[in-house]
Design an enzyme around this catalytic site. Structure first.
Site, PDB file in Angstrom:
ATOM      1  N   SER A 254       1.015  -1.181  -0.004  1.00 17.14           N
ATOM      2  CA  SER A 254      -0.267  -0.105  -0.018  1.00 17.14           C
ATOM      3  C   SER A 254       0.998   1.198   0.109  1.00 17.14           C
ATOM      4  CB  SER A 254      -0.972  -0.122   1.294  1.00 17.14           C
ATOM      5  OG  SER A 254      -2.055  -1.106   0.977  1.00 17.14           O
ATOM      6  N   LYS A 308     -10.314  -4.845  11.302  1.00 20.17           N
ATOM      7  CA  LYS A 308     -11.209  -4.506  10.543  1.00 20.17           C
ATOM      8  C   LYS A 308     -12.535  -4.542  10.995  1.00 20.17           C
ATOM      9  CE  LYS A 308      -9.015  -5.635   5.952  1.00 20.17           C
ATOM     10  NZ  LYS A 308      -9.348  -6.100   4.443  1.00 20.17           N
ATOM     11  N   ASP A 344     -13.164  -2.648   0.262  1.00 16.33           N
ATOM     12  CA  ASP A 344     -12.767  -3.874  -0.263  1.00 16.33           C
ATOM     13  C   ASP A 344     -13.691  -4.647  -1.184  1.00 16.33           C
ATOM     14  OD1 ASP A 344     -10.276  -4.134   0.995  1.00 16.33           O
ATOM     15  OD2 ASP A 344     -11.192  -5.027   2.787  1.00 16.33           O
TER      16      ASP A 344
END
Length: 507
Positions: A254, A308, A344
């Site tokens: 990332s 998450k 996502d």
């Protein structure tokens, strides 16, 4: 004086001649060259000037001479303290070369101060290193260093947790107020942020290794990474900050995706890998504006394993997709508010839609974590028929119930004919990990195998799937699509998608 916001290159070599060979490469990348004399087997502390003079003459850059044998040698090989004193006493004769600086550890600096011997204090770096922890209060260490006449102070401690950086930056702010030049760094994965932000926020310099194998401290980045990935020479104290939080982010792609896009658009932004083990403490101390102890321009965060689902507890508002998924991967700082999103879903569905008609497709999803929830939500919305397989069947049952899917144990794959197999587990994340999440003899030729593990090379699962005649999709493709959506949420600009794909070797 050493230049501010500089990159110092430690030259690590087994011999003096090899160190000389490395100088040209160090000059190409660095503003300052540090010669680590304690790594060189043929450096003679009994006749140090003879050993060092060729190194000094080999470059026109400012030089730091560092000799900390206790860091690099077995205890029985460390010269007695009085021999180290004699070594430095001899090296001080190099003061006729105004580019040379001497890194004395705190004990030696205090000894020379108390001895009254003539010392070129305007060239001395008084340093404190702690490879175990960041002691509390760190201000006491700073005060001891500041009590010496050294021109430059240095603190390098091990960050056991990311909050250790808070004490380091507090000390850096104090040094700036005191007009004392300070090199302030934390070591280890939790200390990455200090190596990038310290020079932007007033730290004198940061260290960048010539190669990953030549790092002189845990967590030391390479000079190439500092220059080209994190742009430490361009970012300043007003830099906008984004990053990825998780418990295994050191190999994340990332930063490459986001920072390449920032550079392409010439934005004063930087994206950092942030190792976070205690999410609650991080949100309190680094993120929420009313409580945070970090004075920075934080704009957004990517959220990865294992945070998450838990991260939902800390947001003020949830995007409808994240709310329905029950997991997020993106935080946006909107004034006083923290807003959660899930990119996502689209990141996973877009590569699938490009390859297969998902309506009525039979899809097996491996795993039951936050990524699985996002995938199942997207598949349900596309009209696919989904089965969730996981080791933790009760956890998988919760996911399956929410998204109208079937559920079974991970070992039951043979009982479920499918058109698409999607791995959402972290199995295969490590480069040296040969394991696949399911037996490879169960892979069906002609099906699509999608592994969400984001590696530049193919995971063992994808290698086996390709060999079995399956169409394969790597996790990097999903990573790019979800990252582009994050980038747009944070910057309010259209993401340079093609640039981001090229940065990771796709398209």
């Amino acid at each position: 004086m050493l230049p501010p916001r500089a990159i110092a290159i430690p030259v690590v070599a087994p011999t003096l001649s090899e160190a000389l060979r490395r100088v040209a490469e160090a000059e190409r990348l660095g503003d300052v060259i540090e010669f680590r004399l304690d790594y060189m087997a043929d450096f003679s502390p009994a006749d140090p000037v003879y050993s060092v003079r060729p190194l000094v003459n080999a470059t026109t850059r400012p030089i730091i001479l560092t000799y900390h044998p206790a860091f690099t040698r077995q205890p029985e090989q460390v010269p007695p303290f009085e021999d180290q004193v004699a070594c430095w006493r001899a090296l001080f004769s190099l003061t006729n070369v105004d580019r040379v600086y001497f890194d004395l550890d705190l004990q030696l600096a205090r000894w020379f101060q108390s001895s009254g011997e003539p010392v070129p204090w305007d060239r001395v770096i008084a340093s404190y290193h702690n490879f175990t922890e960041t002691p509390q209060p760190l201000s006491l260490v700073y005060e001891q260093l500041a009590a010496t006449p050294a021109a430059v102070l240095k603190i390098a401690t091990h960050a056991q947790v990311i909050s250790d950086n808070l004490r380091l930056f507090d000390v850096l702010a104090r040094a700036i107020q005191d007009h004392r030049p300070l090199i302030a760094l934390t070591m280890g994965e939790a200390g990455f942020m200090s190596r990038i932000l310290s020079p932007a926020w007033g730290g004198l310099l940061t260290f960048g290794a010539l190669t990953e194998h030549e790092a002189t401290a845990p967590g030391q980045l390479t000079a190439e990474q500092l220059i080209h990935l994190f742009r430490v020479r361009q970012i300043d104290q007003d830099v906008n900050i984004a990053g990825v939080i998780g418990n295994a982010v050191q190999h994340s792609l990332s930063p490459l995706l986001h920072n390449t896009a920032y550079q392409h658009r010439s934005l004063n932004w930087v994206y950092l890998p942030l190792q976070v083990t205690d999410l609650s403490a991080f949100m309190r101390d680094f993120v929420r504006r009313s409580t945070r102890r970090m004075n920075w321009h934080l704009r957004g965060l990517s959220v990865t394993i294992p945070h998450k689902v838990e991260a939902i507890r800390f947001v003020d508002a949830l995007d409808p997709v994240a709310e329905q998924v029950g997991a997020l991967n993106t935080l946006v700082m909107d004034g006083e508010r923290i807003i959660g999103y899930n990119t996502d879903v689209e990141g996973a569905m877009r590569p699938l839609r490009q390859r297969i008609q998902l309506r009525d497709a039979r899809v097996v999803v491996l795993g039951a974590g936050g990524a699985a929830r996002a995938v199942c939500f997207g598949l349900q919305r596309e009209g696919a028929r989904v089965t969730v397989l996981a080791r933790d069947v009760p956890k998988a049952a919760d996911v399956a119930r929410q998204f109208n899917a079937s559920v079974d144990t991970l070992s039951a794959l043979a009982r479920y004919p499918h058109d698409v197999l999607i791995n959402t587990t972290p199995v295969g994340m490590q480069d040296a990990d040969p394991v696949t999440p399911v037996p490879t003899d169960l892979l069906i030729p002609g099906t699509v195998v999608f592994d969400l593990v984001a590696r530049r090379d193919e995971t063992p699962l994808l290698e086996a799937a390709r060999a079995a005649g399956c169409a394969v999709i790597g996790g990097v493709e999903m990573l790019v699509y979800q990252a582009a959506q994050q980038w747009e949420l944070w910057t309010n600009q259209t993401a340079p998608l093609e640039v981001m794909f090229k940065s990771v070797g796709l398209h």
